[in-house]
Motif scaffolding. Structure first.
Motif, PDB file in Angstrom:
ATOM      1  N   ALA A 220       0.849  -1.234   0.254  1.00  0.00           N
ATOM      2  CA  ALA A 220       0.110   0.530  -0.064  1.00  0.00           C
ATOM      3  C   ALA A 220       0.710   0.869   0.275  1.00  0.00           C
ATOM      4  N   GLN A 221       2.265   1.250   0.893  1.00  0.00           N
ATOM      5  CA  GLN A 221       2.868   2.435   0.473  1.00  0.00           C
ATOM      6  C   GLN A 221       3.644   2.542  -0.332  1.00  0.00           C
ATOM      7  N   ASN A 222       3.378   1.650  -1.299  1.00  0.00           N
ATOM      8  CA  ASN A 222       4.217   0.982  -2.647  1.00  0.00           C
ATOM      9  C   ASN A 222       3.737   1.506  -3.306  1.00  0.00           C
ATOM     10  N   GLU A 223       2.407   1.931  -3.320  1.00  0.00           N
ATOM     11  CA  GLU A 223       0.827   1.764  -4.823  1.00  0.00           C
ATOM     12  C   GLU A 223       1.768   0.646  -6.214  1.00  0.00           C
ATOM     13  N   GLY A 224       1.419  -0.039  -7.101  1.00  0.00           N
ATOM     14  CA  GLY A 224       1.392  -0.410  -8.445  1.00  0.00           C
ATOM     15  C   GLY A 224       2.157  -0.585  -8.778  1.00  0.00           C
ATOM     16  N   GLU A 225       3.458  -1.389  -7.266  1.00  0.00           N
ATOM     17  CA  GLU A 225       4.658  -1.632  -7.227  1.00  0.00           C
ATOM     18  C   GLU A 225       4.558  -3.195  -7.135  1.00  0.00           C
ATOM     19  N   PHE A 226       3.977  -3.557  -6.307  1.00  0.00           N
ATOM     20  CA  PHE A 226       4.263  -4.773  -5.777  1.00  0.00           C
ATOM     21  C   PHE A 226       2.328  -5.262  -5.822  1.00  0.00           C
ATOM     22  N   GLU A 227       2.381  -6.582  -5.256  1.00  0.00           N
ATOM     23  CA  GLU A 227       1.979  -6.964  -4.487  1.00  0.00           C
ATOM     24  C   GLU A 227       1.903  -8.895  -3.849  1.00  0.00           C
ATOM     25  N   VAL A 228       0.572  -8.809  -3.686  1.00  0.00           N
ATOM     26  CA  VAL A 228       0.504  -9.380  -2.530  1.00  0.00           C
ATOM     27  C   VAL A 228       0.036 -11.099  -2.881  1.00  0.00           C
ATOM     28  N   VAL A 229       0.861 -11.943  -2.551  1.00  0.00           N
ATOM     29  CA  VAL A 229       0.205 -13.334  -3.666  1.00  0.00           C
ATOM     30  C   VAL A 229      -0.725 -13.675  -2.815  1.00  0.00           C
ATOM     31  N   GLY A 230      -1.070 -13.830  -1.511  1.00  0.00           N
ATOM     32  CA  GLY A 230      -2.536 -13.670  -0.757  1.00  0.00           C
ATOM     33  C   GLY A 230      -2.964 -15.473  -1.145  1.00  0.00           C
ATOM     34  N   ASN A 231      -1.554 -16.422  -0.296  1.00  0.00           N
ATOM     35  CA  ASN A 231      -1.888 -18.209  -0.428  1.00  0.00           C
ATOM     36  C   ASN A 231      -1.354 -17.998   0.935  1.00  0.00           C
ATOM     37  N   PRO A 232      -1.298 -17.911   2.391  1.00  0.00           N
ATOM     38  CA  PRO A 232      -0.650 -17.590   3.715  1.00  0.00           C
ATOM     39  C   PRO A 232      -0.248 -19.342   3.690  1.00  0.00           C
ATOM     40  N   PHE A 233       0.701 -19.241   4.313  1.00  0.00           N
ATOM     41  CA  PHE A 233       1.238 -21.229   4.615  1.00  0.00           C
ATOM     42  C   PHE A 233       1.756 -20.753   6.073  1.00  0.00           C
ATOM     43  N   THR A 234       1.067 -20.002   6.647  1.00  0.00           N
ATOM     44  CA  THR A 234       1.630 -20.494   8.787  1.00  0.00           C
ATOM     45  C   THR A 234       0.808 -19.853   9.004  1.00  0.00           C
ATOM     46  N   SER A 235       1.140 -19.736  10.359  1.00  0.00           N
ATOM     47  CA  SER A 235      -0.185 -19.113  11.775  1.00  0.00           C
ATOM     48  C   SER A 235       0.537 -18.475  12.073  1.00  0.00           C
ATOM     49  N   GLU A 236       0.807 -16.775  12.652  1.00  0.00           N
ATOM     50  CA  GLU A 236       1.523 -16.198  13.126  1.00  0.00           C
ATOM     51  C   GLU A 236       1.032 -15.211  14.137  1.00  0.00           C
ATOM     52  N   PRO A 237       0.815 -15.492  15.247  1.00  0.00           N
ATOM     53  CA  PRO A 237       0.201 -15.080  16.881  1.00  0.00           C
ATOM     54  C   PRO A 237       0.759 -14.595  17.268  1.00  0.00           C
ATOM     55  N   TYR A 238       0.239 -12.939  16.838  1.00  0.00           N
ATOM     56  CA  TYR A 238       1.249 -12.475  17.821  1.00  0.00           C
ATOM     57  C   TYR A 238       0.870 -11.888  18.567  1.00  0.00           C
ATOM     58  N   GLY A 239       1.966 -11.713  19.818  1.00  0.00           N
ATOM     59  CA  GLY A 239       2.137 -11.032  21.306  1.00  0.00           C
ATOM     60  C   GLY A 239       2.828 -10.651  22.048  1.00  0.00           C
ATOM     61  N   ILE A 240       2.878  -9.817  22.670  1.00  0.00           N
ATOM     62  CA  ILE A 240       3.317  -8.900  23.431  1.00  0.00           C
ATOM     63  C   ILE A 240       4.571  -9.556  24.436  1.00  0.00           C
ATOM     64  N   GLY A 241       5.221  -9.033  24.061  1.00  0.00           N
ATOM     65  CA  GLY A 241       6.635  -9.773  24.774  1.00  0.00           C
ATOM     66  C   GLY A 241       7.192  -8.900  26.259  1.00  0.00           C
ATOM     67  N   LEU A 242       7.051  -9.654  27.208  1.00  0.00           N
ATOM     68  CA  LEU A 242       7.712  -9.220  28.122  1.00  0.00           C
ATOM     69  C   LEU A 242       8.736 -10.195  29.251  1.00  0.00           C
ATOM     70  N   ALA A 243       9.573  -9.677  30.529  1.00  0.00           N
ATOM     71  CA  ALA A 243      10.325 -10.555  31.244  1.00  0.00           C
ATOM     72  C   ALA A 243       9.898 -11.812  31.731  1.00  0.00           C
ATOM     73  N   LEU A 244      10.532 -13.229  31.601  1.00  0.00           N
ATOM     74  CA  LEU A 244      10.729 -14.639  30.995  1.00  0.00           C
ATOM     75  C   LEU A 244       9.946 -14.642  32.924  1.00  0.00           C
ATOM     76  N   GLU A 245       9.048 -14.902  32.618  1.00  0.00           N
ATOM     77  CA  GLU A 245       9.070 -16.046  34.690  1.00  0.00           C
ATOM     78  C   GLU A 245       7.056 -14.067  35.583  1.00  0.00           C
ATOM     79  N   ASP A 246       7.529 -13.045  34.494  1.00  0.00           N
ATOM     80  CA  ASP A 246       6.482 -12.152  35.191  1.00  0.00           C
ATOM     81  C   ASP A 246       5.305 -12.249  35.349  1.00  0.00           C
ATOM     82  N   ASP A 247       4.953 -13.790  35.601  1.00  0.00           N
ATOM     83  CA  ASP A 247       3.301 -13.896  35.167  1.00  0.00           C
ATOM     84  C   ASP A 247       2.461 -13.460  35.619  1.00  0.00           C
ATOM     85  N   GLU A 248       2.557 -12.516  36.632  1.00  0.00           N
ATOM     86  CA  GLU A 248       2.134 -11.238  37.189  1.00  0.00           C
ATOM     87  C   GLU A 248       1.126 -10.329  36.507  1.00  0.00           C
ATOM     88  N   PHE A 249       2.695  -9.998  35.794  1.00  0.00           N
ATOM     89  CA  PHE A 249       2.336  -8.796  34.729  1.00  0.00           C
ATOM     90  C   PHE A 249       1.482  -9.196  33.242  1.00  0.00           C
TER      91      PHE A 249
END
Ligand code: GLU
Length: 260
Positions: A220-249
């Motif tokens: 979208a930032q480079n209109e007309g130059e590129f295209e997305v194939v549109g055939n996703p082949f993995t699942s990428e669950p986005y998380g919020i990274g924080l310090a190991l073992e800070d379960d409370e946070f």
């Protein structure tokens, strides 16, 4: 069509983030997060420390349109940034009190481990290898790895199998790079996805591959130059990274996400 679909997914995600940040209080402007007045937290918790400090350092991407892209004044904008403002607001921290630190794919774990950032919100896939060294709240979004090609798709690439034995640009330390190597692809490594566009333009690589929403933003930032194939082949669950073992946070961030 496919590009439009990917774009609408990202646009929906972004609109949802803006809506969830802005709509809980009818007095607040539509695009401003709610900032709690005097939130209370258990003594000694990370939440209490951050609330007391009145600031939080958040690692995010600076070169990914729609998710984290540095604006003219250097402050990043996008879906991940909105999620960061939502969390900060619940700690009583206004957006202008957030310190945004640029994280690229390969320094996210080291930055968390060294305490250079309090959290990372950066199109950051939750996986077991990373969970050995950092903790994750979420997921708050699920993307899928896809392929970006030159407009008109001159090589006729329709799936990851078509990339085997070819050279494709991706980013060091990402799940995308690892998945490509496992699929028999030669990877040209870059520090950030925006750096992959020039090699695609000049034919050094046949494609760029990473999460569909990142590719949609770059297209979208480079209109007309590129295209997305549109055939996703993995699942990428986005998380919020924080310090190991800070379960409370982590549990507290999960509650904030759930409530939103
Ligand atoms: N979500 C993938 C990862 O965390 C690829 C995108 C990125 O590098 O940020 O590795």
């Amino acid at each position: 069509m496919r590009l439009k679909k990917s774009l609408s997914i990202a646009a929906l995600a972004f609109a949802t983030a803006v809506a969830l940040v802005g709509c809980a209080d009818s007095d607040a402007p539509a695009d401003e997060p709610i900032v709690e007045e005097s939130p209370e937290f258990a003594e000694g918790s990370t939440m209490a420390k951050l609330a007391e400090a009145g600031t939080i350092t958040i690692g995010t991407k600076f070169d990914q349109p729609l998710f984290g892209l540095a604006g003219p004044d250097g402050t990043p904008e996008g879906f991940d940034v909105e999620v960061g403002k939502l969390i900060a607001g619940k700690l009583g921290i206004a957006p202008e009190k957030i310190t945004w630190t640029e994280t690229v794919s390969k320094n996210r774990e080291p930055f968390i481990q060294a305490g250079e950032v309090d959290i990372v919100i950066a199109t950051y896939t939750i996986n077991d290898a990373r969970k050995e060294v950092v903790s994750f709240a979420g997921p708050y979004y699920v993307a899928g790895q896809d392929i970006l090609v030159a407009a008109g798709n001159p090589e006729g690439i329709t799936s990851v199998e078509d990339l085997a034995g070819k050279t494709v640009c991706s980013v060091s330390g990402s799940t995308s790079e690892k998945n490509l190597i496992e699929a028999g692809v030669n990877v040209l490594p870059a520090a950030g996805y925006s750096e992959c566009l020039e090699p695609l333009r000049n034919g050094a690589v046949v494609a760029v591959s990473t999460d569909n929403v990142i590719l949609a933003g770059l297209a979208a930032q480079n209109e007309g130059e590129f295209e997305v194939v549109g055939n996703p082949f993995t699942s990428e669950p986005y998380g919020i990274g924080l310090a190991l073992e800070d379960d409370e946070f982590r549990n507290w961030i999960n509650d904030v996400l759930e409530e939103a």
